[in-house]
Design an enzyme around this catalytic site. Structure first.
Site, PDB file in Angstrom:
ATOM      1  N   GLY A 113      14.482  -8.989 147.024  1.00  0.00           N
ATOM      2  CA  GLY A 113      13.498  -9.459 146.035  1.00  0.00           C
ATOM      3  C   GLY A 113      14.273  -9.787 144.774  1.00  0.00           C
ATOM      4  O   GLY A 113      15.084  -8.991 144.295  1.00  0.00           O
ATOM      5  N   ASN A 120      19.029 -22.981 139.482  1.00  0.00           N
ATOM      6  CA  ASN A 120      20.175 -23.518 140.228  1.00  0.00           C
ATOM      7  C   ASN A 120      19.940 -25.028 140.340  1.00  0.00           C
ATOM      8  O   ASN A 120      18.964 -25.555 139.798  1.00  0.00           O
ATOM      9  CB  ASN A 120      20.347 -22.806 141.583  1.00  0.00           C
ATOM     10  N   ALA A 172      29.782 -22.581 143.767  1.00  0.00           N
ATOM     11  CA  ALA A 172      31.234 -22.375 143.658  1.00  0.00           C
ATOM     12  C   ALA A 172      31.840 -23.036 142.423  1.00  0.00           C
ATOM     13  O   ALA A 172      33.002 -22.790 142.089  1.00  0.00           O
ATOM     14  CB  ALA A 172      31.914 -22.902 144.909  1.00  0.00           C
ATOM     15  N   GLY A 187      22.650 -15.595 142.735  1.00  0.00           N
ATOM     16  CA  GLY A 187      21.863 -16.022 141.566  1.00  0.00           C
ATOM     17  C   GLY A 187      21.301 -14.809 140.826  1.00  0.00           C
ATOM     18  O   GLY A 187      21.278 -14.783 139.585  1.00  0.00           O
ATOM     19  N   ASP A 188      20.858 -13.818 141.567  1.00  0.00           N
ATOM     20  CA  ASP A 188      20.277 -12.625 140.926  1.00  0.00           C
ATOM     21  C   ASP A 188      21.339 -11.860 140.136  1.00  0.00           C
ATOM     22  O   ASP A 188      21.101 -11.400 139.018  1.00  0.00           O
ATOM     23  CB  ASP A 188      19.660 -11.703 141.992  1.00  0.00           C
TER      24      ASP A 188
END
Ligand code: ATP
Ligand code: RIB
Length: 315
Positions: free
Chosen positions: A40, A185, A221, A249-250
């Site tokens: 999550g 992103n 990257a 990302g988290d």
């Protein structure tokens, strides 16, 4: 100084199958390994911020099933405060079936369950905790009406905010306007900006409606690009061997929040976030693969030493 961070968001039980390659629609492929883990986006960001040294409180909802135990286990192990997490016995905890291929790339389906039950009253109950925080971080894996409400509450209380607009669906202009820092992103940026922009900077600028807003666009990257209405800069990341990108990302968002809450300058906080996220992709799992503060700092120190020795040898 210990950074105080409030994360509003989701907890999901991640059901992860590791496979050589992704199946095509209608195809069955063999899996190499299966794992159940704490996931999550919200919980991953909370756990990551705690592991990176912050004092973290999480606001969220769990269901009445056994998957909720995974949440309490990881939060207690990592010292994430869950006083503001409630349980809906009649619904299921969020789950995320995930496929990871041999290049470390993933495909995720999120079934939100209890995360969708988050209410304004959950935010109100934590108002004092939010007021004491240096930073509030939120994503979009919850009842979406809560996102602008939480951002508005933080703004009223003078607390800086990061909106990680994930998953993005292009229907959140109010949240986008309210957040101080946006961290899409590339796919999320394209969705949010409507797609027709010539580069990342112009797409990100299309989202910024206030002179004090910033976008930090994560580029896998390649690292991340900082975009303000007036300036832009790429902050490259670290070359690592990729095992599983889930949670990168988290981890990035968490480290960015910790860095900024500790009063690092934005480029320094983004470098710190790149280091933490780069380490995250070298291990399997989401929250399980977040590095410690010491590990992230060691990677930064190694980069600095390499740069110094290159500049001494004239390279
Ligand atoms: P995910 O959904 O896989 O968690 P994301 O799509 O939200 O990630 P990305 O832009 O892919 O976000 O990655 C976030 C950050 O993680 C990047 O900005 C970078 O710092 C780090 N990162 C991701 N992939 C790599 C990689 N292959 N090598 C080094 N760092 C990486
Ligand atoms: O960002 C990774 C997370 O996305 C996973 O842990 C999964 O639960 C989904 O929310």
């Amino acid at each position: 100084m210990t950074a105080k961070i409030v994360v509003v968001g989701s907890f999901n039980a991640d059901l992860v199958a590791y496979t050589e390659r992704m199946p095509r629609p209608g195809e069955t492929v063999h899996g190499k390994r299966f794992a159940t883990g704490a996931g999550g986006k919200g919980s991953n960001q909370a756990v990551a911020a705690a592991r990176l040294g912050a004092d973290v409180s999480f606001i969220g909802r769990l269901g009445g099933d056994v998957f909720a135990n995974l949440a309490y286990e990881i939060w207690d192990a990592e010292g994430v405060n869950h006083d503001f997490v409630s349980r809906d016995e009649e619904v299921a905890t969020g789950v995320a079936p995930i496929l990871v291929d041999s290049s470390g790339e993933n495909m995720i389906v999120v079934v939100l369950g209890a995360n969708q039950r988050l209410q304004e009253s959950d935010i109100d109950a934590a108002r004092e905790r939010i007021a004491e925080a240096d930073m509030l971080v939120i994503q979009r894996e919850v009842n979406l009406a809560i996102v602008p409400y939480a951002l508005r509450t933080a703004r009223e209380l003078g607390v800086a905010t990061i909106l990680n607009p994930a998953p993005a669906d292009g229907t959140s202009p109010e949240s986008i306007r309210l957040a101080d820092i946006l961290t899409p992103n590339e796919i999320e940026l394209e969705t949010l900006s409507g797609g027709a922009h010539e580069d990342v900077t112009s797409a990100a600028r299309a989202l910024l409606t206030r002179p004090d807003q910033t976008a930090v666009v994560t580029l896998g990257a390649q690292g991340a690009r900082i975009v303000t209405p007036a300036e832009t800069a790429i902050i490259p990341t670290f070359a690592v061997e990729v095992v599983d990108t889930t949670g990168a990302g988290d981890t990035f968002n968490a480290a960015l929040a910790v860095g900024l809450a500790e009063k690092m300058a934005l480029p320094e906080a983004v470098r710190f976030a790149n280091a933490a996220a780069a380490l995250c992709v070298t291990k399997p799992g989401a929250a399980d693969s977040v590095p410690s503060r010491a590990e992230a700092q060691e990677l930064l120190a190694r980069r600095l030493a390499t740069l110094k020795s290159k500049s001494r040898s004239g390279c």
